[in-house]
Design a protein around this motif. Structure first.
Motif, short mmCIF file in Angstrom:
data_model
loop_
_atom_site.label_atom_id
_atom_site.label_comp_id
_atom_site.label_asym_id
_atom_site.label_seq_id
_atom_site.Cartn_x
_atom_site.Cartn_y
_atom_site.Cartn_z
N ASP A 55 0.83 -1.06 -0.17
CA ASP A 55 -0.13 -0.01 -0.05
C ASP A 55 0.78 1.32 0.07
O ASP A 55 0.22 2.31 0.13
CB ASP A 55 -1.25 0.09 1.14
N GLY A 56 2.31 1.22 0.02
CA GLY A 56 3.11 2.28 0.04
C GLY A 56 3.12 3.13 1.34
O GLY A 56 3.79 4.16 1.13
N ARG A 57 2.51 2.60 2.21
CA ARG A 57 2.49 3.37 3.63
C ARG A 57 3.56 3.12 4.51
O ARG A 57 4.04 4.08 5.25
CB ARG A 57 1.10 3.08 4.23
N THR A 58 3.99 1.77 4.60
CA THR A 58 5.06 1.34 5.67
C THR A 58 6.20 0.75 5.28
O THR A 58 6.13 -0.13 4.45
CB THR A 58 4.28 0.42 6.53
N LEU A 59 7.40 1.17 5.85
CA LEU A 59 8.41 0.73 5.82
C LEU A 59 8.72 -0.49 7.02
O LEU A 59 8.31 -0.11 8.08
CB LEU A 59 9.69 1.67 5.82
N VAL A 60 9.07 -1.67 6.50
CA VAL A 60 9.47 -2.76 7.42
C VAL A 60 10.86 -3.21 7.64
O VAL A 60 11.44 -3.53 6.44
CB VAL A 60 8.53 -3.87 7.17
N GLY A 61 11.65 -2.93 8.70
CA GLY A 61 12.88 -3.42 8.80
C GLY A 61 13.17 -4.31 9.57
O GLY A 61 12.65 -4.74 10.64
N THR A 62 14.45 -5.35 9.33
CA THR A 62 14.66 -6.38 10.20
C THR A 62 15.98 -6.03 10.49
O THR A 62 16.83 -6.04 10.10
CB THR A 62 14.73 -7.65 9.49
N MET A 63 16.02 -6.47 12.30
CA MET A 63 17.35 -6.31 12.74
C MET A 63 18.23 -7.55 12.39
O MET A 63 17.44 -8.75 12.54
CB MET A 63 17.36 -6.06 14.25
N GLN A 64 19.44 -7.70 12.36
CA GLN A 64 20.01 -8.90 11.72
C GLN A 64 20.11 -10.02 12.99
O GLN A 64 19.82 -11.25 12.57
CB GLN A 64 21.49 -8.53 11.14
N SER A 65 20.55 -9.73 14.02
CA SER A 65 20.58 -10.73 14.99
C SER A 65 20.16 -9.97 16.36
O SER A 65 19.82 -8.89 16.38
CB SER A 65 21.95 -11.00 15.13
N MET A 66 20.42 -10.86 17.64
CA MET A 66 19.94 -10.47 18.93
C MET A 66 20.89 -9.22 19.30
O MET A 66 21.98 -9.05 18.68
CB MET A 66 20.57 -11.48 19.91
N MET A 67 20.11 -8.22 19.76
CA MET A 67 20.99 -7.02 19.99
C MET A 67 21.28 -7.10 21.42
O MET A 67 20.85 -7.89 22.46
CB MET A 67 19.85 -5.81 19.85
N TYR A 68 22.36 -6.25 21.81
CA TYR A 68 22.77 -6.19 23.23
C TYR A 68 22.07 -5.33 24.09
O TYR A 68 22.38 -4.12 24.50
CB TYR A 68 24.26 -5.68 23.00
N VAL A 69 21.07 -5.66 24.73
CA VAL A 69 20.25 -5.01 25.52
C VAL A 69 19.98 -5.72 26.66
O VAL A 69 19.43 -6.84 26.89
CB VAL A 69 18.62 -4.76 24.78
N PRO A 70 20.32 -5.20 27.87
CA PRO A 70 20.88 -3.80 28.09
C PRO A 70 22.47 -3.73 27.88
O PRO A 70 23.05 -2.85 27.33
CB PRO A 70 20.65 -3.41 29.58
N THR A 71 23.18 -4.88 27.84
CA THR A 71 24.63 -5.00 27.49
C THR A 71 24.74 -6.41 26.91
O THR A 71 24.03 -7.17 26.80
CB THR A 71 25.18 -4.82 28.92
N GLU A 94 15.49 -8.99 25.62
CA GLU A 94 16.68 -9.91 25.29
C GLU A 94 17.16 -10.71 26.73
O GLU A 94 18.06 -11.50 26.26
CB GLU A 94 17.71 -9.08 24.50
N GLN A 95 16.80 -10.18 27.77
CA GLN A 95 17.07 -10.88 28.98
C GLN A 95 16.00 -12.10 29.47
O GLN A 95 16.48 -12.70 30.22
CB GLN A 95 17.24 -9.69 30.15
N ASN A 96 15.06 -11.86 28.72
CA ASN A 96 14.11 -13.06 28.92
C ASN A 96 14.13 -14.28 28.05
O ASN A 96 14.40 -14.29 26.79
CB ASN A 96 12.71 -12.47 28.99
N THR A 97 13.65 -15.47 28.45
CA THR A 97 13.75 -16.72 27.87
C THR A 97 12.23 -16.54 26.81
O THR A 97 11.56 -15.83 27.47
CB THR A 97 13.87 -17.89 28.42
N TRP A 98 12.21 -17.42 26.00
CA TRP A 98 11.00 -17.38 25.42
C TRP A 98 9.76 -17.93 26.03
O TRP A 98 8.71 -17.42 25.83
CB TRP A 98 11.05 -18.23 24.04
N ASP A 99 10.08 -18.73 26.99
CA ASP A 99 8.95 -19.31 27.94
C ASP A 99 8.59 -17.95 28.74
O ASP A 99 7.01 -17.82 29.04
CB ASP A 99 9.40 -20.02 28.71
#
Length: 420
Positions: free
Chosen positions: A223-239, A335-340
């Protein structure tokens, strides 16, 4: 005035998208694929030829002319060195190649578009300075001398060809989403809150991407309205030390008109060393994404494409997009939480199903499977990043990059494959 121009742009985009069905690519003669892109020599470093390649870090179809495509390079040929990279051609400018599949079914280059700063001067792929999107990487020349920075520099990884002729490009520094004119001149740079570029912003948490693991994929909804971006891998949040969920990465959406963002979680099959690369739209909420590892296909490499849907997934943008660590659950970053733990908190990632395994389907040999374009009717165009024909020899110097099965120099190649 800016809002009016944006509104006009979206109306143009909607009209163009309505008139253009991706299935019109199906009467193009793809029978002669796969084909390598044409290349010249960019440089010779320590007796090793660096090819003028790299096209395939990202790819996009021309929005209205069937059989025409755009592919983009990254920041240029480089090798690992100390706390950064050796830039083998420091003045290299990230470049878009516009090409078509001609009547004979061959790849025919139409033109090259070099990316430029707002003043119209060619940019480099050198890192950004502190406060402008720096990853902390230091740039060196081939001899190991420290180079400078470029506040307009880009480690470009994905490209969107908009209906008005302009381009949106995502990168691995800021991470930035940069809007370029048809001639490649920067019009706007959208970066996380706290990065000193432009007024429209991405969530601050995205600045905690890992070096060389920024916004690897970008596409636009039909629809030309939205850009969708993917981050490549897990980020270092908070460290780096505290981020434990190695299969969690993020998808961010950006409303071109309002500037509003959303974020969604994506669960990778592999670990932190694997990559979620390019993304291409098959609907306003449905997409195809690349998952790959760093191995060659003939050496057990994983090169897969998944169908994903945002429908039913939880927006994890949170109430404060300026929060450095983003939304939290259990008083911890995502990123500090497990999927469960994430599931117990009622958060759902995007759904995904396998669309194609390129190694199983094609015997795909390349390592860096990084560009896809959906052609309609369950056909997908596939592109690889050839690293300019060189890789690191383990000591920060280049050596020729060859495909282990054939011994040929790795070169950017276009394939078309049927998907499920």
């Amino acid at each position: 005035m800016k809002k009016l121009l944006l509104s006009v742009w979206v109306l143009t985009a909607l009209a163009s998208c309505k008139d253009d069905d991706n299935s019109n690519h199906q009467d193009i003669n793809y029978s002669r694929l796969p084909q390598e892109f044409p290349f010249s020599k960019l440089a010779t470093v320590n007796g090793v030829d660096v090819i003028n390649g790299g096209f395939g870090s990202g790819a996009a179809a021309h929005p209205s002319r069937k059989g025409e495509f755009y592919v983009i390079t990254d920041r240029g040929p480089n090798t690992d060195f100390l706390n950064g990279k050796k830039f083998l051609a420091p003045n290299f400018t990230p470049t878009i190649m516009h090409f078509k599949i001609n009547a004979e079914g061959n790849v025919e280059v139409i033109k090259y578009i070099k990316l430029k700063n707002p003043a119209g001067q060619p940019i480099t792929g050198l890192p950004n300075p502190e406060g402008m999107g720096s990853t902390g990487e230091i740039a060196y020349d081939a001899s190991g001398n420290v180079l400078g920075t470029d506040k307009y520099g880009l480690d470009s990884e994905s490209i969107v060809a908009a209906p008005d002729g302009t381009f949106w490009v995502s990168d691995e520094y800021g991470p930035h989403i940069v809007h370029y004119s048809a001639e490649g001149v920067e019009m706007e740079r959208i970066s996380p809150i706290g990065v000193n570029t432009g007024t429209r912003k991405l969530p601050a948490v995205l600045a905690k991407r890992r070096a060389n693991r920024g916004m690897e994929g970008l596409c636009m909804t039909p629809d030309g309205r939205t850009l969708v971006g993917t981050m490549q891998s897990m980020m270092y949040v908070p460290t780096k030390a505290l981020a434990i969920n190695k299969t969690l990465t993020r998808i961010v959406t950006f409303d071109i008109i309002t500037g509003q963002t959303r974020q969604f979680l994506y669960k990778q099959d592999g670990g932190a060393s694997d990559s979620v690369c390019d993304i291409t739209a098959i609907g306003n909420n449905e997409f195809l994404v690349i998952e790959r590892d760093g191995n060659f296909g003939s050496q057990g490499g994983i090169k897969k494409v998944y169908r994903i849907s945002l429908t039913g997934a939880t927006d994890v943008n949170g109430t404060d997009i300026a929060a450095a660590d983003g939304m939290k659950i259990n008083n911890k970053s995502l990123e500090q939480n497990t999927w469960d733990e994430i599931t117990a908190a009622g958060i759902k990632p995007v759904s995904k199903t396998l669309a194609v395994d390129l190694v199983a389907k094609l015997g795909y040999e390349h390592d860096k499977f990084e560009g896809i374009v959906y052609l309609g009717n369950n056909k997908l165009a596939v592109f690889n990043d050839d690293d300019f024909g060189v890789v690191d020899d383990g000591n920060g110097n280049p050596k020729v990059k060859t495909l282990p099965k054939t011994g040929k120099v790795d070169k950017g190649t276009m394939y078309v494959v049927d998907i499920q």
